[in-house]
Design an enzyme around this catalytic site. Structure first.
Site, PDB file in Angstrom:
ATOM      1  N   ASP A   3       6.871   9.794  -9.544  1.00 31.49           N
ATOM      2  CA  ASP A   3       6.328   9.564  -8.211  1.00 31.49           C
ATOM      3  C   ASP A   3       7.230   8.519  -7.558  1.00 31.49           C
ATOM      4  OD1 ASP A   3       4.373   9.499  -6.042  1.00 31.49           O
ATOM      5  OD2 ASP A   3       3.761   7.556  -6.809  1.00 31.49           O
ATOM      6  N   SER A   4       7.009   8.282  -6.271  1.00 29.53           N
ATOM      7  CA  SER A   4       7.772   7.236  -5.594  1.00 29.53           C
ATOM      8  C   SER A   4       7.385   5.849  -6.106  1.00 29.53           C
ATOM      9  CB  SER A   4       7.522   7.305  -4.086  1.00 29.53           C
ATOM     10  OG  SER A   4       6.168   7.000  -3.813  1.00 29.53           O
ATOM     11  N   CYS A  67       3.786  13.635  -7.022  1.00 32.24           N
ATOM     12  CA  CYS A  67       3.968  13.102  -5.669  1.00 32.24           C
ATOM     13  C   CYS A  67       3.940  14.289  -4.721  1.00 32.24           C
ATOM     14  CB  CYS A  67       5.314  12.391  -5.588  1.00 32.24           C
ATOM     15  SG  CYS A  67       5.792  11.887  -3.935  1.00 32.24           S
ATOM     16  N   GLU A 146       0.950  -0.064  -2.902  1.00 34.19           N
ATOM     17  CA  GLU A 146       2.082  -0.660  -3.626  1.00 34.19           C
ATOM     18  C   GLU A 146       1.978  -2.185  -3.665  1.00 34.19           C
ATOM     19  OE1 GLU A 146       5.001   0.874  -5.116  1.00 34.19           O
ATOM     20  OE2 GLU A 146       3.895   2.759  -4.988  1.00 34.19           O
ATOM     21  N   CYS A 178      -1.985  12.723  -1.099  1.00 32.21           N
ATOM     22  CA  CYS A 178      -0.935  11.788  -1.518  1.00 32.21           C
ATOM     23  C   CYS A 178      -1.494  11.122  -2.758  1.00 32.21           C
ATOM     24  CB  CYS A 178      -0.662  10.751  -0.428  1.00 32.21           C
ATOM     25  SG  CYS A 178       0.357   9.363  -1.006  1.00 32.21           S
ATOM     26  N   HIS A 180      -1.098   8.396  -4.081  1.00 31.56           N
ATOM     27  CA  HIS A 180      -1.502   6.989  -3.960  1.00 31.56           C
ATOM     28  C   HIS A 180      -2.947   6.844  -3.467  1.00 31.56           C
ATOM     29  CE1 HIS A 180       2.817   6.110  -4.139  1.00 31.56           C
ATOM     30  NE2 HIS A 180       2.539   4.817  -4.155  1.00 31.56           N
TER      31      HIS A 180
HETATM   32  N1  DGL Z   1       2.537   9.393  -3.916  1.00 23.92           N
HETATM   33  C1  DGL Z   1       3.418   9.931  -2.889  1.00 23.92           C
HETATM   34  C2  DGL Z   1       2.802  11.228  -2.383  1.00 23.92           C
HETATM   35  O1  DGL Z   1       1.973  11.786  -3.079  1.00 23.92           O
HETATM   36  C3  DGL Z   1       3.650   8.856  -1.879  1.00 23.92           C
HETATM   37  C4  DGL Z   1       4.840   9.066  -1.084  1.00 23.92           C
HETATM   38  C5  DGL Z   1       5.457   7.839  -0.510  1.00 23.92           C
HETATM   39  O2  DGL Z   1       6.117   7.111  -1.255  1.00 23.92           O
HETATM   40  O3  DGL Z   1       5.364   7.670   0.707  1.00 23.92           O
HETATM   41  O4  DGL Z   1       3.133  11.744  -1.334  1.00 23.92           O
END
Ligand code: DGL
Length: 269
Positions: A3-4, A67, A146, A178, A180
């Site tokens: 993931d990011s 992600c 984050e 998302c 997150h």
């Molecule tokens: N968890 C990522 C997603 O599902 C987040 C993306 C981001 O870093 O903006 O889209």
């Protein structure tokens, strides 16, 4: 899986709980988050780099793109390029969403990149379900997670503004598109109301992984099923391209004790 940043830990939690005998390697690309505002081409480049690293250096038998933005940007490319089964989070999430609604009015929230890609509009249409979809981008949510801010006044104020379209549409099921966002679920539920079912892709994605592993086959290997039978306890490695100390501290709060240490990604500064 990758993931990011911390978002994929929502999927990691579901996978560890469902498949405790599997070894997991997680990459959080915190050095380059957020992915949401970037172009899909740029995100696809990151996804190809990380996925290639996991297959080449960690010899993974299956890859989860944990992600939504990276799934929207690169799932098809990764499937075409890599020799292992690849699971994204968009289709599993949509399956859960259309099952959860009673009124047929559904919502999806995600990053700007995911929403702009049209991937959810296509995935919902592909189910053939008779639903009205309202979709809204939520820039800023990822940054709160984050930083470890999940239920502050600022989160609530932003959520009230960004969720207005799905509230106005009177959805009865809202997909957190998302990975997150499940960390913000309490705040989001306060804003949309308890009667709206919040749907996360994490559990359904984990079920898909289990089905692929149980199915065995040359790519996934039937040894995985054997591991459960021999009570192998899965190992968990966490790799971050950003500050590994922050990744371990906040990651352990968000995921749990499995995140006992974090290692730097080889491409990090
Ligand atoms: N968890 C990522 C997603 O599902 C987040 C993306 C981001 O870093 O903006 O889209």
């Amino acid at each position: 899986m990758f993931d990011s940043g911390f978002g994929g830990l929502t999927v990691a939690r579901a996978l560890i709980d469902l498949l405790p005998g599997e070894d997991l390697v997680y990459v959080g690309d915190t050095g380059r988050y957020p992915y949401g505002p970037r172009s899909l081409d740029e995100v696809a480049g990151f996804a190809r780099q990380i996925a290639g690293y996991l297959v080449r250096d960690h010899d993974v038998k299956l890859l989860v793109v944990a992600c939504n933005t990276a799934t929207a940007a690169a799932l098809d490319t990764l499937r075409a390029e890599l020799p292992v089964p690849i699971v994204g989070v968009i289709e599993p999430g949509v399956r859960s969403l259309v099952r959860a609604t009673e009124t047929g009015r559904v919502g999806v929230i995600g990053t700007v990149g995911t929403v702009r890609s049209g991937a959810y509009q296509r995935a919902v249409a592909a189910t053939g379900a008779d639903v009205d979809l309202t979709i809204a981008a939520c820039p800023g949510f990822v940054e709160f997670v984050e930083r470890g801010e999940t239920h502050t006044d600022q989160v609530l104020v932003l959520a009230e503004r960004l969720l207005a379209p799905v509230i106005d549409a009177k959805v009865d099921a809202l997909l957190l598109g998302c990975t997150h966002y499940p960390f913000l679920a309490r705040a989001l539920s306060d804003v949309v109301g308890r009667e709206v079912v919040l749907v996360s892709s994490a559990d359904e994605t984990a079920f898909e992984v289990r089905a692929l592993i149980a199915g065995g086959g040359p790519d996934v290997g039937t040894a995985a099923v054997g591991r459960h039978e021999t009570d192998h306890v899965g190992t968990h490695r966490f790799i971050s391209s950003g500050d590994v100390h922050h990744f371990r501290e906040l990651g352990a709060r968000l995921l749990g004790p499995e995140l006992a240490s974090a290692e730097p990604a080889p491409w990090a500064d």
